[in-house]
Design an enzyme around this catalytic site. Structure first.
Site, PDB file in Angstrom:
ATOM      1  N   CYS A   1      32.409  10.404 -74.374  1.00  0.00           N
ATOM      2  CA  CYS A   1      32.986  10.331 -75.717  1.00  0.00           C
ATOM      3  C   CYS A   1      34.466  10.718 -75.694  1.00  0.00           C
ATOM      4  O   CYS A   1      34.875  11.579 -74.910  1.00  0.00           O
ATOM      5  CB  CYS A   1      32.254  11.273 -76.664  1.00  0.00           C
ATOM      6  SG  CYS A   1      30.531  10.870 -76.830  1.00  0.00           S
TER       7      CYS A   1
ATOM      8  N   GLY B   1      26.311  -3.670 -66.136  1.00  0.00           N
ATOM      9  CA  GLY B   1      25.584  -4.820 -65.601  1.00  0.00           C
ATOM     10  C   GLY B   1      25.672  -4.886 -64.081  1.00  0.00           C
ATOM     11  O   GLY B   1      26.247  -3.995 -63.435  1.00  0.00           O
TER      12      GLY B   1
ATOM     13  N   THR C   1      22.016  -2.752 -69.475  1.00  0.00           N
ATOM     14  CA  THR C   1      22.387  -4.126 -69.839  1.00  0.00           C
ATOM     15  C   THR C   1      21.245  -5.122 -69.648  1.00  0.00           C
ATOM     16  O   THR C   1      21.122  -6.074 -70.427  1.00  0.00           O
ATOM     17  CB  THR C   1      23.617  -4.544 -68.992  1.00  0.00           C
ATOM     18  OG1 THR C   1      24.675  -3.622 -69.267  1.00  0.00           O
ATOM     19  CG2 THR C   1      24.080  -5.944 -69.315  1.00  0.00           C
TER      20      THR C   1
END
Ligand SMILES: Cc1cc2nc3c(=O)[nH]c(=O)nc-3n(C[C@H](O)[C@H](O)[C@H](O)COP(=O)(O)O)c2cc1C
Length: 304
Positions: A131, A218, A268
């Site tokens: 964050c 991914g 993903t």
């Protein structure tokens, strides 16, 4: 041959090592008609903040070769709505629930974690250390060992639940941050979160994402994720680690286990096929059976 898929990550006991990763499976309940939630090792919720967040404006995702960039911007319902409306529905499935905690200040992390720890039926907290830190111009908390230690220690004091620190890969060497998180009280680490990236559209002559910068995930990130995983494994041989990044097949998950993972998270790949985590679970089970391993303990860390 009977195969035992149970895993223990410190105090956290899971029926199997295959979880769905934060932010890629909603709060879980959205998938109840598509996926047998009861079979998952755990559901990690999308990251929760104190107040509801709309997230970033579109476009928020862009496809890349063998991956995607996203800039969701921590869109979520806020911790109170989650605890009141979503958690009771999710609890009905009996699947371990790991709540991902986010914050733009140290106090926000602590307040979210404290609220969650007072609720019933949460198995663990996962701290999203990617964050942006308001006080430091949006720098990710997790690039600093010092800030990581502060967040982990403060949450540790505020919440009596198993604590997983999720590391960002956006620094050269993750091991000092990993060490700081464990020293500050993390029971386990998950790694990695997304890698910073940009994508440009030559036709429109614009960035593909509204915020220009996004997070890459991914299959494209798997070698990088496994590199960081392997280094942290060497530095912290006794800390339970969760492998995340580019997992879409049983072999991908087995690779992390061979490198020393206690568990894995699927991100993903859920967007391609929501049942991927269960297919991976079945694949791990079959692999253990075919190769004569009675449990994951026998396989873990064979590649080191
Ligand atoms: C669309 C999207 C949203 C995500 N949201 C979160 C999130 O809210 N909190 C978090 O800790 N990680 C989030 N992640 C990171 C994933 O949990 C995971 O660490 C990362 O995508 C790498 O795994 P993968 O290659 O299997 O996707 C998000 C990833 C994607 C693609």
């Amino acid at each position: 041959m009977a195969v035992n898929l149970q895993v223990a990550l410190g105090r956290l006991r899971l029926p199997n090592p295959v979880m769905v990763a934060a932010g890629t499976f909603g709060y879980g309940v959205e998938y109840r008609d598509l996926v047998d939630l009861t079979r998952l090792g755990a559901i990690v919720t999308k990251s929760l903040t104190l107040a509801p967040r709309m997230g970033n404006p579109p476009p928020r995702v862009a496809e890349t070769p063998a991956g995607m960039l996203n800039t969701i911007g921590l869109q979520n319902d806020g911790v109170d709505a989650f605890l009141l409306e979503t958690l009771p529905r999710l609890r009905e499935y009996g699947v371990p629930i790991i709540v991902s905690v986010a914050g733009e200040t140290l106090e926000e992390y602590v307040q979210v974690a404290a609220k969650v720890s007072r609720a019933e039926g949460v198995a663990a907290l996962e701290l999203n250390l990617s964050c942006p830190n308001q006080a430091r111009g949006g720098m990710e908390f997790g690039v600093s060992a010092e800030l990581t230690a502060q967040v982990v220690a403060a949450v540790r004091r505020a919440a009596d639940l198993p604590l997983i620190a999720k590391l960002t890969p956006n620094l050269g060497d993750l091991t000092p941050v990993a060490q700081a998180a464990v020293d500050a009280g993390a029971d386990a680490l998950s790694l990695i979160n997304t890698l910073l990236g940009v994508a440009v559209d030559a036709q429109t002559r614009r960035f593909r994402l509204s915020s220009k910068v996004g997070g890459l995930s991914g299959p494209a990130v798997k070698p990088i994720a496994q590199y960081h995983f392997w280094r942290v494994r060497q530095a912290l041989p006794n800390t339970p680690l969760i492998g995340v990044g580019g997992i879409s097949t049983p072999d991908d998950a087995l690779e992390y286990i061979l490198l020393g993972a206690h568990a894995v998270q699927i991100g993903t790949a859920n967007y391609v096929q929501p049942t991927t985590a269960l297919e991976i679970l079945d694949g791990i089970h079959n692999y253990l059976q075919q190769h004569g391993f009675e449990s994951l303990d026998a396989l873990r860390g064979l590649v080191g």
